[in-house]
Write an enzyme that holds these catalytic residues in place. Structure first.
Site, mmCIF file in Angstrom:
data_model
loop_
_atom_site.group_PDB
_atom_site.id
_atom_site.type_symbol
_atom_site.label_atom_id
_atom_site.label_comp_id
_atom_site.label_asym_id
_atom_site.label_seq_id
_atom_site.Cartn_x
_atom_site.Cartn_y
_atom_site.Cartn_z
ATOM 1 N N THR A 9 29.863 -30.026 25.242
ATOM 2 C CA THR A 9 28.672 -29.389 24.694
ATOM 3 C C THR A 9 28.941 -28.940 23.277
ATOM 4 O O THR A 9 30.089 -28.633 22.926
ATOM 5 C CB THR A 9 28.236 -28.179 25.545
ATOM 6 N N HIS A 13 27.464 -20.971 22.683
ATOM 7 C CA HIS A 13 27.108 -19.915 23.637
ATOM 8 C C HIS A 13 27.526 -20.306 25.060
ATOM 9 O O HIS A 13 28.165 -19.529 25.772
ATOM 10 C CB HIS A 13 25.613 -19.651 23.567
ATOM 11 N N LYS A 14 27.199 -21.557 25.443
ATOM 12 C CA LYS A 14 27.595 -22.071 26.766
ATOM 13 C C LYS A 14 29.117 -22.045 26.908
ATOM 14 O O LYS A 14 29.662 -21.711 27.959
ATOM 15 C CB LYS A 14 27.129 -23.526 26.927
ATOM 16 N N ASP A 70 24.129 -31.535 32.774
ATOM 17 C CA ASP A 70 22.776 -31.915 32.394
ATOM 18 C C ASP A 70 21.845 -31.153 33.326
ATOM 19 O O ASP A 70 22.208 -30.872 34.481
ATOM 20 C CB ASP A 70 22.559 -33.426 32.531
ATOM 21 N N PHE A 150 14.757 -19.711 27.095
ATOM 22 C CA PHE A 150 14.360 -20.859 26.288
ATOM 23 C C PHE A 150 13.604 -21.842 27.183
ATOM 24 O O PHE A 150 13.433 -21.608 28.382
ATOM 25 C CB PHE A 150 15.593 -21.535 25.658
ATOM 26 N N GLY A 151 13.155 -22.936 26.592
ATOM 27 C CA GLY A 151 12.543 -24.013 27.370
ATOM 28 C C GLY A 151 11.374 -23.543 28.231
ATOM 29 O O GLY A 151 10.480 -22.839 27.763
ATOM 30 N N HIS A 178 20.072 -22.266 38.114
ATOM 31 C CA HIS A 178 20.682 -23.561 38.402
ATOM 32 C C HIS A 178 22.028 -23.699 37.673
ATOM 33 O O HIS A 178 23.022 -24.109 38.249
ATOM 34 C CB HIS A 178 19.714 -24.665 37.986
ATOM 35 N N ARG A 179 22.021 -23.327 36.379
ATOM 36 C CA ARG A 179 23.266 -23.472 35.602
ATOM 37 C C ARG A 179 24.351 -22.537 36.140
ATOM 38 O O ARG A 179 25.495 -22.925 36.337
ATOM 39 C CB ARG A 179 23.006 -23.186 34.120
HETATM 40 P P1 ITT Z 1 22.290 -29.587 25.359
HETATM 41 O O1 ITT Z 1 22.062 -30.906 26.086
HETATM 42 O O2 ITT Z 1 22.622 -29.757 23.925
HETATM 43 O O3 ITT Z 1 23.199 -28.654 26.097
HETATM 44 P P2 ITT Z 1 19.496 -29.123 26.077
HETATM 45 O O4 ITT Z 1 18.454 -28.184 25.508
HETATM 46 O O5 ITT Z 1 19.146 -30.573 26.140
HETATM 47 O O6 ITT Z 1 20.854 -28.829 25.300
HETATM 48 P P3 ITT Z 1 19.930 -29.298 28.922
HETATM 49 O O7 ITT Z 1 20.266 -30.741 28.796
HETATM 50 O O8 ITT Z 1 20.832 -28.438 29.729
HETATM 51 O O9 ITT Z 1 19.844 -28.581 27.505
HETATM 52 O O10 ITT Z 1 18.448 -29.137 29.476
HETATM 53 C C1 ITT Z 1 17.434 -30.120 29.261
HETATM 54 C C2 ITT Z 1 16.075 -29.457 29.190
HETATM 55 O O11 ITT Z 1 15.723 -28.895 30.464
HETATM 56 C C3 ITT Z 1 15.990 -28.296 28.194
HETATM 57 O O12 ITT Z 1 15.719 -28.726 26.887
HETATM 58 C C4 ITT Z 1 14.849 -27.493 28.787
HETATM 59 O O13 ITT Z 1 13.607 -28.052 28.425
HETATM 60 C C5 ITT Z 1 15.042 -27.676 30.299
HETATM 61 N N1 ITT Z 1 15.886 -26.590 30.827
HETATM 62 C C6 ITT Z 1 17.153 -26.715 31.320
HETATM 63 N N2 ITT Z 1 17.635 -25.511 31.702
HETATM 64 C C7 ITT Z 1 16.663 -24.616 31.437
HETATM 65 C C8 ITT Z 1 16.551 -23.222 31.609
HETATM 66 O O14 ITT Z 1 17.559 -22.491 32.089
HETATM 67 N N3 ITT Z 1 15.421 -22.619 31.237
HETATM 68 C C9 ITT Z 1 14.399 -23.320 30.732
HETATM 69 N N4 ITT Z 1 14.412 -24.638 30.515
HETATM 70 C C10 ITT Z 1 15.539 -25.304 30.876
#
Ligand code: ITT
Length: 191
Positions: A9, A13-14, A70, A150-151, A178-179
């Site tokens: 990664t 932060h992770k 992922d 986020f997200g 989940h993480r």
């Molecule tokens: P990296 O791959 O660079 O780590 P990323 O943003 O793509 O960053 P992930 O592959 O872990 O992170 O996650 C893919 C997507 O899934 C992310 O962009 C979000 O849209 C969603 N997602 C994953 N985990 C989330 C969470 O804890 N809260 C909200 N959305 C999440």
């Protein structure tokens, strides 16, 4: 001697978070530490395939024991979408705001709001592959709540709670996320 392990990664932060959990017996290396500056391939159709692809690439090209993760949001009424496409659901601009707006639009008039976040970690040590899954189930709300995270966090209420992930601090979220759950399994495996 400390066991070296590279985490695929670029998110510092992770990296810090998992180093704190792993403690002193492991030295966590970043992609930069092993000299990897190119983007890791991520062309699979599943979270399992993508995390394996990233870890395998790193193991093959840099001869280092490593793990990759992922994750994504799987929505029941949408047949598991956006899933592996979560980051770019609304397009290649990878905008969280656009993704959330599209999700709400696609769920308009849907009474089934069931969803889950899922994360998959692939660990490769001396060529041996192990995967660890973390899942949190919940509901997609009708309107944004909270500003943290986020997200899709402002749209997701985990089962057993009455607030979204965006209304929780990171410690509270990680305990049930989940993480968090996938990392717990990895740490237990590594001992
Ligand atoms: P990296 O791959 O660079 O780590 P990323 O943003 O793509 O960053 P992930 O592959 O872990 O992170 O996650 C893919 C997507 O899934 C992310 O962009 C979000 O849209 C969603 N997602 C994953 N985990 C989330 C969470 O804890 N809260 C909200 N959305 C999440």
């Amino acid at each position: 001697m400390k066991t070296k392990l590279c985490f695929a990664t670029n998110n510092t932060h992770k990296l810090e978070e998992i180093q704190a959990i792993l403690g002193d017996s492991f030295e966590l290396l970043s992609l930069k530490d092993v000299g990897c500056t190119e983007e890791l391939p991520e062309t699979g159709n599943t979270l399992e395939a993508n995390s394996l692809q990233k870890a395998q690439y790193l193991y093959d090209h840099y001869q280092v024991n490593c793990f990759a993760d992922d994750s994504g949001l799987e929505v029941h009424a949408l047949g598991g979408e956006p899933g592996v496409d979560s980051a770019h659901y609304a397009g290649k601009q990878r905008s969280h705001a656009d993704n959330n707006a599209l999700l709400l639009k696609n769920l308009q008039d849907k009474t089934d709001r069931k969803a889950q976040f899922r994360a998959v970690i692939t660990l490769i040590q001396d060529g041996i592959v192990n995967q660890f899954e973390g899942v949190v189930t919940g509901q997609i709300v009708e309107d944004y709540k909270g500003t943290g995270g986020f997200g899709y966090d402002p749209l997701f209420i985990p089962d057993g709670y009455d607030k979204t992930f965006a209304e929780m601090d990171l410690v509270e979220k990680t305990k049930i996320s989940h993480r968090g759950r996938s990392f717990e399994k990895l740490v237990a495996f590594l001992g």
